[in-house]
Design an enzyme around this catalytic site. Structure first.
Site, short mmCIF file in Angstrom:
data_model
loop_
_atom_site.label_atom_id
_atom_site.label_comp_id
_atom_site.label_asym_id
_atom_site.label_seq_id
_atom_site.Cartn_x
_atom_site.Cartn_y
_atom_site.Cartn_z
N CYS A 125 46.45 54.03 -75.42
CA CYS A 125 47.18 53.74 -74.08
C CYS A 125 48.55 54.43 -74.14
O CYS A 125 49.36 54.19 -75.12
CB CYS A 125 47.33 52.51 -73.63
SG CYS A 125 48.49 51.97 -72.21
N CYS A 301 116.51 30.74 -27.03
CA CYS A 301 116.74 31.09 -25.71
C CYS A 301 116.00 31.83 -25.15
O CYS A 301 114.88 32.37 -25.63
CB CYS A 301 118.33 31.77 -25.72
SG CYS A 301 118.16 33.40 -26.40
N CYS A 331 118.36 33.20 -15.87
CA CYS A 331 117.78 34.50 -15.20
C CYS A 331 117.98 34.37 -13.78
O CYS A 331 117.23 33.68 -13.05
CB CYS A 331 116.53 34.57 -15.72
SG CYS A 331 115.71 36.03 -14.86
#
Lengths: 500, 151
Positions: A125, A301, A331
């Site tokens: 093998c 602010c 404002c």
């Protein structure tokens, strides 16, 4: 509870059951049965196959090809798998250029015998270098011979660890001959062989664009539906597996009618990162008029400087700070054009967010309610079990509740997806019609859901049952109307989708 | 104790000695057959010429069903070798076949030095220089050749 969409075998039982209660509209009832047999516009044709059926079908094809070509079945199988089961192409090409085709597929068709284990006296093998007269060895038609143990180990590694099946080649390097099914059966233990065959079947389904596995856990059925990817913009191919899992054939997700796959993916992606955060942002922040970054004002602010783009603006009017002169703390420049523009664009983007949240909240609500409805039923069922002991009610008498809950859950699922669908719809006359259908279904579903919550008293159960059954039929009908309309619209490209 | 992997490795070693391929050599460690030291000589007519590149091969009991882990010990400058010495070679991954032996592995690595594959780089800089500035690539490789003579 006529169970219109379901092909359950126990339909007869359900109808018999109803006859006691709906004596007066016998006529409507037969109509419903007739309807049942016709395919609805939103339904697609499909077939559910078991693994056994798929295997039988494969064997038939293999036998057919083996007969035509005149080769062993094992080789025909390898050829077919190489051609991804396209029999016609295989035969055509095979007749044309046999040598090329077989070489590419890794088959030597001339071999009329299958590999066998034998003992040779001068064998060594190449893998483990074992030699000796009692070493069993085997070689495919390419004659690369290895011992049984090495071959078995090689195959086991390929099948168990690499999950390979149709492409297991001869262990020799540079040899592309495919190890056939019979050789594998000869060499590997039974559980490995079973794994191998199930992998083979898997590739059959994976290779075929019209076949998909049912995505439900542990379900082993495959569904066949002749739908191309290009059709998915015009339909929602919803299929129901024999395991009762209902899913979309196009994307594999659970049933999402009437929303088409591409919108579903978009929507789910949007919801994944948006929903809750968007909600909070909407309530607590304003956007920088220049770069649109969301800003939370947590003190100080009204003179804001955007951290991101350094734009200076007024928190109150959203106009540029430069126009505010020296009036730092108040404002009074409300009418200034630039600040009106800034507020306009802000309100536009806020409106967008509101619109999304409108649809998302309803979508999420139906999802949640469906869960609650199911829970409610479980509670009711437990209660019924108790009552059964104390009164004359039997388990069978409350099964109508189960059917009704299924209907509610199904309709809530549909409603859920109508909201995602509507989110992407352009507002026009068609949409109004759609929204009417949606509202009708929603109302009916809520009423049915409410009925389910009613307290169950043994003396009133017949009355409740009648109400629930009637309502269920109506709800199902509304769902069909809605789905038919949307399906038709998709087919005719009547809907205009937007990208909000 | 003899196991299939060890038996096979001893055969590989015998083959390597009786029929040695040109430009490579290798041997198992004295106390561990599963660990090999090997040397690849830089192929002629390449910038790697004259280099003696050392590497280790770590085998498992599953050899030859599974490939060994191969790592350069010498510093390398090559498109398919990572900075830690690991290398990206198809036959050591998905194209592995149990019929390959140590000689086949070493000669494949030798030819990889010859023929880099810059389209799947493990060392991006080496791949870029190999494609765009061969002169600089050669210079950097020669540096590693000189380094390979030390210790």
């Amino acid at each position: 509870m006529s169970d219109i969409d379901f092909d359950d075998d126990d339909d007869d039982f359900l109808y018999d059951d109803e006859d006691d209660f709906i004596d007066d509209d016998e006529l409507d009832f037969t109509e419903i049965i007739q309807e049942k047999q016709e395919k609805k516009k939103y339904e697609v044709e499909y077939k559910v196959y078991s693994i056994q059926e798929i295997e039988d079908f494969q064997n038939k094809e293999i036998e057919h090809v083996a007969n035509i070509i005149g080769c062993l079945k094992e080789h025909a199988a390898t050829l077919l798998r190489h051609f991804k089961w396209n029999k016609e192409r295989l035969i055509e090409l095979y007749m044309d250029k046999t040598e090329e085709v077989t070489k590419e597929a890794g088959v030597i068709v001339d071999a009329q015998k299958l590999p066998k284990l034998i003992k040779l006296h001068d064998f060594c093998c190449d893998i483990c270098c074992d030699s000796g007269e009692d070493v069993e060895s085997i070689a495919l038609s390419c004659n690369h011979r290895f011992c049984k143990d090495c071959y078995t180990q090689y195959l086991t590694q390929k099948i168990k660890i690499e999950g390979e099946c149709r492409n297991i080649q001869c262990p020799s390097d540079c040899c592309n001959i495919i190890v056939d099914e019979n050789t594998i059966k000869l060499l590997v233990p039974e559980d490995t062989y079973n794994r191998y065959t199930s992998l083979l079947i898997r590739t059959y389904v994976d290779d075929n664009i019209f076949l998909h596995w049912c995505p439900a856990p542990n379900c082993e059925y495959a569904v066949e539906c002749r739908i191309h990817d290009s059709d998915l913009n015009r339909m929602v191919p919803t299929v129901k597996c024999k395991c009762s899992h209902t899913f979309c054939f196009g994307c594999g997700l659970p049933d999402h009618q009437p929303c088409i796959c591409s919108l579903v993916t978009k929507w789910l992606n949007k919801c994944r990162d948006d929903s809750e955060t968007a909600n909070w942002i909407s309530v607590n922040t304003k956007e920088c008029p220049k770069c649109k970054a969301s800003i939370e004002k947590n003190g100080g602010c009204n003179h804001m400087t955007c951290k991101k783009c350094k734009n200076e603006f007024c928190w109150v009017c959203m106009g540029p700070w430069s126009e505010h002169g020296n009036q730092w703390y108040t404002c009074n420049r409300f009418e200034e054009k630039t600040s009106v523009d800034a507020r306009d664009s802000q309100s536009k983007s806020r409106a967008k967010l509101e619109r999304y949240l409108h649809y998302y909240n309803r979508y999420a609500n139906h999802e949640q309610s469906a869960k609650l409805d199911t829970e409610l039923f479980e509670k009711t069922e437990r209660k019924m079990e108790k009552m059964q002991k104390s009164s004359e009610l039997s388990w069978i008498e409350v099964q109508f509740l189960k059917e009704a809950v299924e209907t509610v859950v199904q309709c809530r699922n549909t409603l859920k997806w109508t909201y995602s669908f509507a989110f992407y719809l352009q507002k026009d006359n068609q949409t109004t019609l759609f929204e009417d259908n949606q509202r009708d279904l929603e109302m009916a579903v809520e009423q049915l859901s409410e009925l389910l919550e009613e307290e169950i008293k043994p003396n009133k159960i017949a009355e409740l049952k009648q109400k629930v059954v009637d309502k269920s039929i109506y709800v199902k009908h509304r769902r069909e109307i809605l789905l038919e309309d949307t399906a038709e619209g998709l087919k005719e490209s009547r809907w205009t989708f937007i990208d909000p | 104790m003899s196991t299939p992997a060890k038996r096979r490795l001893m055969r590989d070693f015998k083959r390597l000695q009786t029929d040695p391929p040109a430009g490579v050599s290798g041997a198992p460690c004295q106390d561990n057959v599963l660990l090999w030291n090997a040397v690849i000589f830089g192929p002629e007519d390449t910038p790697f010429e004259d280099g003696t590149f050392k590497l280790t091969l770590q085998f498992e009991e599953a050899y030859p069903t599974k490939p060994p882990k191969v790592q350069f010990v010498s510093k390398m400058f090559h498109p398919n070798v990572y900075s830690n010495g690991n290398l990206c070679l198809d036959i050591l991954q998905n194209r592995w076949s149990p019929s390959y032996d140590v000689a086949a592995i070493l000669t494949s690595i030798q030819s990889l030095l010859h023929d880099p594959n810059p389209s799947s780089p493990a060392n991006v800089e080496a791949a870029r220089l190999f494609k765009e500035n061969r002169k600089e690539y050669d210079r950097r490789v020669k540096e590693t050749v000189e380094l390979s003579w030390l210790n």
